[in-house]
Design an enzyme around this catalytic site. Sequence first.
Site, PDB file in Angstrom:
ATOM      1  N   GLY A   1      -3.415   2.282 -13.731  1.00  0.00           N
ATOM      2  CA  GLY A   1      -3.519   1.435 -12.535  1.00  0.00           C
ATOM      3  C   GLY A   1      -4.649   1.794 -11.602  1.00  0.00           C
ATOM      4  CD  GLN A   2      -9.298   5.924 -11.139  1.00  0.00           C
ATOM      5  OE1 GLN A   2      -9.116   6.417 -12.256  1.00  0.00           O
ATOM      6  NE2 GLN A   2     -10.131   6.443 -10.260  1.00  0.00           N
TER       7      GLN A   2
ATOM      8  CG  HIS B   1      -7.823   7.165  -4.835  1.00  0.00           C
ATOM      9  ND1 HIS B   1      -8.771   6.694  -5.718  1.00  0.00           N
ATOM     10  CD2 HIS B   1      -6.713   6.433  -5.052  1.00  0.00           C
ATOM     11  CE1 HIS B   1      -8.258   5.708  -6.427  1.00  0.00           C
ATOM     12  NE2 HIS B   1      -6.994   5.536  -6.047  1.00  0.00           N
ATOM     13  CG  LEU B   2      -3.108  13.229  -3.727  1.00  0.00           C
ATOM     14  CD1 LEU B   2      -2.862  13.399  -5.235  1.00  0.00           C
ATOM     15  CD2 LEU B   2      -3.126  14.599  -3.040  1.00  0.00           C
ATOM     16  CG  HIS B   3      -2.062   6.436  -4.353  1.00  0.00           C
ATOM     17  ND1 HIS B   3      -2.167   5.186  -3.788  1.00  0.00           N
ATOM     18  CD2 HIS B   3      -2.860   6.404  -5.448  1.00  0.00           C
ATOM     19  CE1 HIS B   3      -2.976   4.430  -4.517  1.00  0.00           C
ATOM     20  NE2 HIS B   3      -3.412   5.150  -5.534  1.00  0.00           N
TER      21      HIS B   3
ATOM     22  CG  ASP C   1      -3.273   1.691  -0.177  1.00  0.00           C
ATOM     23  OD1 ASP C   1      -3.580   2.393  -1.151  1.00  0.00           O
ATOM     24  OD2 ASP C   1      -3.294   0.437  -0.199  1.00  0.00           O
ATOM     25  CB  ILE C   2      -6.071  -2.141   2.460  1.00  0.00           C
ATOM     26  CG1 ILE C   2      -6.472  -3.237   3.436  1.00  0.00           C
ATOM     27  CG2 ILE C   2      -6.040  -2.645   1.033  1.00  0.00           C
ATOM     28  CD1 ILE C   2      -7.923  -3.680   3.267  1.00  0.00           C
TER      29      ILE C   2
ATOM     30  CG  ASN D   1      -2.575   5.543 -10.150  1.00  0.00           C
ATOM     31  OD1 ASN D   1      -1.529   6.056 -10.545  1.00  0.00           O
ATOM     32  ND2 ASN D   1      -2.605   4.677  -9.147  1.00  0.00           N
TER      33      ASN D   1
HETATM   34  P1  AMP Z   1      -5.748   2.969  -7.322  1.00  0.00           P
HETATM   35  O1  AMP Z   1      -5.091   1.702  -7.822  1.00  0.00           O
HETATM   36  O2  AMP Z   1      -4.990   4.227  -7.647  1.00  0.00           O
HETATM   37  O3  AMP Z   1      -7.214   3.036  -7.721  1.00  0.00           O
HETATM   38  O4  AMP Z   1      -5.694   2.869  -5.738  1.00  0.00           O
HETATM   39  C1  AMP Z   1      -6.627   2.185  -4.988  1.00  0.00           C
HETATM   40  C2  AMP Z   1      -5.980   1.885  -3.686  1.00  0.00           C
HETATM   41  O5  AMP Z   1      -6.994   1.523  -2.758  1.00  0.00           O
HETATM   42  C3  AMP Z   1      -4.978   0.716  -3.700  1.00  0.00           C
HETATM   43  O6  AMP Z   1      -3.686   1.187  -3.346  1.00  0.00           O
HETATM   44  C4  AMP Z   1      -5.549  -0.272  -2.691  1.00  0.00           C
HETATM   45  O7  AMP Z   1      -4.560  -0.908  -1.934  1.00  0.00           O
HETATM   46  C5  AMP Z   1      -6.435   0.625  -1.835  1.00  0.00           C
HETATM   47  N1  AMP Z   1      -7.545  -0.034  -1.156  1.00  0.00           N
HETATM   48  C6  AMP Z   1      -8.427  -0.925  -1.678  1.00  0.00           C
HETATM   49  N2  AMP Z   1      -9.338  -1.269  -0.761  1.00  0.00           N
HETATM   50  C7  AMP Z   1      -9.023  -0.585   0.383  1.00  0.00           C
HETATM   51  C8  AMP Z   1      -9.591  -0.530   1.684  1.00  0.00           C
HETATM   52  N3  AMP Z   1     -10.679  -1.229   2.023  1.00  0.00           N
HETATM   53  N4  AMP Z   1      -8.995   0.270   2.598  1.00  0.00           N
HETATM   54  C9  AMP Z   1      -7.898   0.981   2.269  1.00  0.00           C
HETATM   55  N5  AMP Z   1      -7.325   0.982   1.058  1.00  0.00           N
HETATM   56  C10 AMP Z   1      -7.879   0.199   0.123  1.00  0.00           C
END
Ligand code: AMP
Length: 113
Positions: free
Chosen positions: A92-93, A99-101, A29-30, A86
């Site tokens: 918070g999505q 995607h699975l965190h 995750d970024i 999410n």
């Molecule tokens: P969500 O809030 O559950 O939709 O999670 C989206 C996640 O994507 C967040 O935790 C962001 O930090 C992550 N994210 C957004 N852009 C990137 C990227 N380019 N590379 C890796 N993670 C990312």
Amino acid sequence: MPTLFTKIINREIPAKIVYETDKTLAFQDINPQAPHHYLIVPKIEIPTINDLTPETAHYIGELFLSAKEIAKQIGVDEKGYRVVMNCNAEAGQTVFHLHLHFLAGRAMHWPPG
Ligand code: AMP
């Protein structure tokens, strides 16, 4: 338009990839919320949990199998880790590609914020 995560799957946007199968990809995750914070995504575009169908539901199992393998790979399988998905704005999505965190490497709190 392909999603951000499809662009990562297609290597059009860089990401630190940590695990891959024919059905899933996992990358850092970024904006990490734990020492280990990975996103595990299906290699097809499913926007949210609400869009799952009986035909695509098997991808959920694939995401969890990938989580299990990552946990073993980084040595947190016994100690513990958290997986979170999410669904839509109030949860918070922000990226509408399922995607699975995967979070590990620190004590987790409950309830999550
Ligand atoms: P969500 O809030 O559950 O939709 O999670 C989206 C996640 O994507 C967040 O935790 C962001 O930090 C992550 N994210 C957004 N852009 C990137 C990227 N380019 N590379 C890796 N993670 C990312």
